[in-house]
Design an enzyme around this catalytic site. Structure first.
Site, PDB file in Angstrom:
ATOM      1  N   LYS A   1       0.835  -1.217   0.000  1.00 26.57           N
ATOM      2  CA  LYS A   1       0.000   0.000   0.000  1.00 26.57           C
ATOM      3  C   LYS A   1       0.863   1.257   0.000  1.00 26.57           C
ATOM      4  O   LYS A   1       0.422   2.305  -0.467  1.00 26.57           O
ATOM      5  CB  LYS A   1      -0.934  -0.018   1.214  1.00 26.57           C
ATOM      6  CG  LYS A   1      -2.053  -1.043   1.121  1.00 26.57           C
ATOM      7  CD  LYS A   1      -3.059  -0.888   2.238  1.00 26.57           C
ATOM      8  CE  LYS A   1      -2.520  -1.288   3.573  1.00 26.57           C
ATOM      9  NZ  LYS A   1      -3.543  -1.256   4.638  1.00 26.57           N
ATOM     10  N   ARG A   2       2.071   1.139   0.502  1.00 25.73           N
ATOM     11  CA  ARG A   2       2.948   2.310   0.562  1.00 25.73           C
ATOM     12  C   ARG A   2       3.430   2.714  -0.822  1.00 25.73           C
ATOM     13  O   ARG A   2       3.585   3.893  -1.116  1.00 25.73           O
ATOM     14  CB  ARG A   2       4.136   2.016   1.484  1.00 25.73           C
ATOM     15  CG  ARG A   2       5.051   3.210   1.730  1.00 25.73           C
ATOM     16  CD  ARG A   2       6.033   2.893   2.846  1.00 25.73           C
ATOM     17  NE  ARG A   2       6.852   1.737   2.539  1.00 25.73           N
ATOM     18  CZ  ARG A   2       7.985   1.795   1.843  1.00 25.73           C
ATOM     19  NH1 ARG A   2       8.412   2.974   1.375  1.00 25.73           N
ATOM     20  NH2 ARG A   2       8.700   0.726   1.610  1.00 25.73           N
TER      21      ARG A   2
END
Length: 514
Positions: free
Chosen positions: A261-262
């Site tokens: 997700k980063r």
């Protein structure tokens, strides 16, 4: 009870157990899909359990997002925090009293022990092991066999202890996997099973919860393969029946790195709705990431692969042995193609209904559109549906149909492409269209009703045949007047939807500006 040949296996119970530490990960839907497919095929139950023991990273809104996105995908659960069930509660933070007896039993039986080592002491230990390049790393058992008082006399003491497993030297490392066959994991170290704050770690909680909730099949990502020997130890020490394990391949980027997700916006499950993907297209795509297409007979009896299929079809033929253990590449190009297929397959009124929330969010339509406004949307939807790939890409095409006829915003590139003959083209078009009636009837008896066919015939006669212009030159200024854009939905059909009055006002407005 031991299952014999005459005793059928009980209905399977499977679960997905995400942590509410941010936007739900697409991997949660991926795991839920395969769990649910197996459960539905065999008439079993699918459980949603929230593993919220990581209080440092806990986010209150994450759980609601999780419920919302999985429900949007149609991956519905039979038991969970929001719907209840016979094994409630389904949040780990509400089950703390459940874990205590298991921890105490492990300590009493000599399978676990208290550890008072401080975070600083553990950090120094790790640094030493890395520096010396030790072949075996992990906790050094400084606290094992010591009382609190004995340990307090040594450096690196913490007042509040954790509880660790005492992993034996002969710990079994091999186990059977439904997807991969026999697997062997590395030897685990003395894993913490209860933290200093009293919360269990994942390793203890997952075993206890899966047992207490009757989970028969544990399906999770391959990153947990190394933890399985720890979990099997706990099952055996506690005298609990062991579930079957299936470790799914991880979703990967084109460079084989894990989707995060980063770094990857598409790792967020909410991103797909924001980008205008249909849930059934995403479900189909996720299934294809770990599973082969459906094979069926072609017209000549040959075997044909079909990549477009429903969840029901996926579930009906589901087998763990068909799952590909190789980490699939998350190819958004394939998802875009699937999304277009599903969009084109929708009934027009259904697609219009799905477009509506996006159009409202973009300010194209009001919050509660009138019947007339929605009726026009259905007509416009029919025009754009054949080439639409994302729900979010409809806005620029739909917006011109909902602006004042005398104030259509004209894009710079559309105005720039107008030639010197644009005024004459618009004058001729206005004259030609003024001869057509407002309704679709043939009140003149000459086939000149306000339909796209009659509009096209009148304009071609006036501009292409009458003025000797090529269609691209002839109709460019008209497209700019009607939509304000160089590229728009089909021109003559757009004029039909707008009606005679609106069409003429738009043509005259652009003409007056030249």
């Amino acid at each position: 009870m031991t299952t014999t040949a005459s005793t059928p296996d009980p209905a399977p119970r499977l679960r997905v157990a995400p942590s509410p530490t941010g936007d739900p990960h697409v991997g949660t839907a991926y795991m839920a899909l395969f769990n649910l497919a197996f459960a539905r095929k065999h008439g079993g139950a699918f459980v949603l359990r929230v593993e919220d023991t990581d209080r440092a990273r806990f986010r209150a809104d994450s759980e609601a997002q999780l419920f919302d996105t999985l429900d949007w995908l149609g991956l519905t659960w039979d038991e969970g925090p929001d719907v209840g069930g016979p094994y409630a509660p389904y949040r780990q933070s509400e089950r703390l009293d459940t874990y205590a007896p298991y921890v105490e039993k492990l300590i009493e039986d000599g399978h676990a022990y208290y550890c008072w080592c401080s975070a600083d002491r553990l950090k120094e230990l790790r640094a030493e092991q890395e520096k010396s390049k030790m072949s075996v790393t992990g906790y050094d058992r400084l606290c094992h066999g010591k009382t609190r008082e004995e340990r307090a006399k040594l450096p690196g003491f913490s007042e509040t202890p954790v509880v660790r497993m005492l992993v034996p030297d002969d710990v079994p490392l091999e186990f059977d996997d439904l997807i991969r066959g026999t697997l062997k994991a590395p030897r685990p170290d003395d894993q913490v099973i209860r933290k200093a704050d009293g919360f269990p770690t994942y390793h203890l909680a997952v075993v206890v919860d899966d047992h207490e909730m009757g989970i028969t099949h544990v399906v999770r990502g391959e990153e947990w393969i190394s933890s399985t020997p720890k979990h099997l130890l706990l099952y055996r020490w506690l005298g609990l029946p062991e579930p079957k394990f299936a470790h799914m391949p991880l979703l990967r980027n084109a460079n084989k790195s894990k989707i995060s997700k980063r770094k990857n916006p598409e790792a967020r499950l909410t991103w797909f709705r924001e980008e205008g993907y249909l849930p059934e297209a995403l479900v189909n795509f996720l299934a294809l990431l770990g599973y082969p297409p459906i094979i069926e007979a072609g017209e000549g009896g040959e075997r044909v692969e079909r990549e477009v299929f429903s969840f029901a079809e996926f579930s009906e033929g589901f087998e763990w042995t068909k799952v590909n253990p190789v980490g699939p590449i998350f190819d958004l190009t394939k998802l875009d193609w699937l999304n277009g297929v599903y969009i084109r397959d929708l009934e027009t009124h259904e697609l219009a209904a799905r477009l509506l929330p996006h159009l409202v969010a973009e300010g194209v339509l009001p919050q509660n559109p009138s019947l007339g406004e929605f009726g026009r949307l259905k007509a416009v939807t029919a025009l754009i549906q054949p080439r639409l790939t994302h729900l979010t890409k409809a806005g620029p095409q739909v917006a011109p149909f909902y602006v004042p006829d005398d104030a259509v915003p004209v894009d710079d590139d559309a105005r720039a492409q107008l030639k010197d003959d644009a005024p004459a083209v618009l004058d001729a078009a206005i004259e030609a269209l003024e001869g057509l009636p407002t309704d679709e009837g043939d009140i003149f008896g000459e086939g000149r009703g306000w339909t796209h066919a009659h509009i096209e015939a009148a304009l071609r006669a006036a501009l292409v045949e009458g003025m000797g212009l090529k269609p691209k030159v002839a109709f460019g200024p008209l497209r700019t007047a009607i939509s304000g854009k160089r590229v728009s939905p089909p021109l003559f059909e757009s004029m039909e939807i707008l009606g005679r009055h609106s069409t003429l006002v738009r043509l005259r407005t652009l003409r007056a500006s030249l």
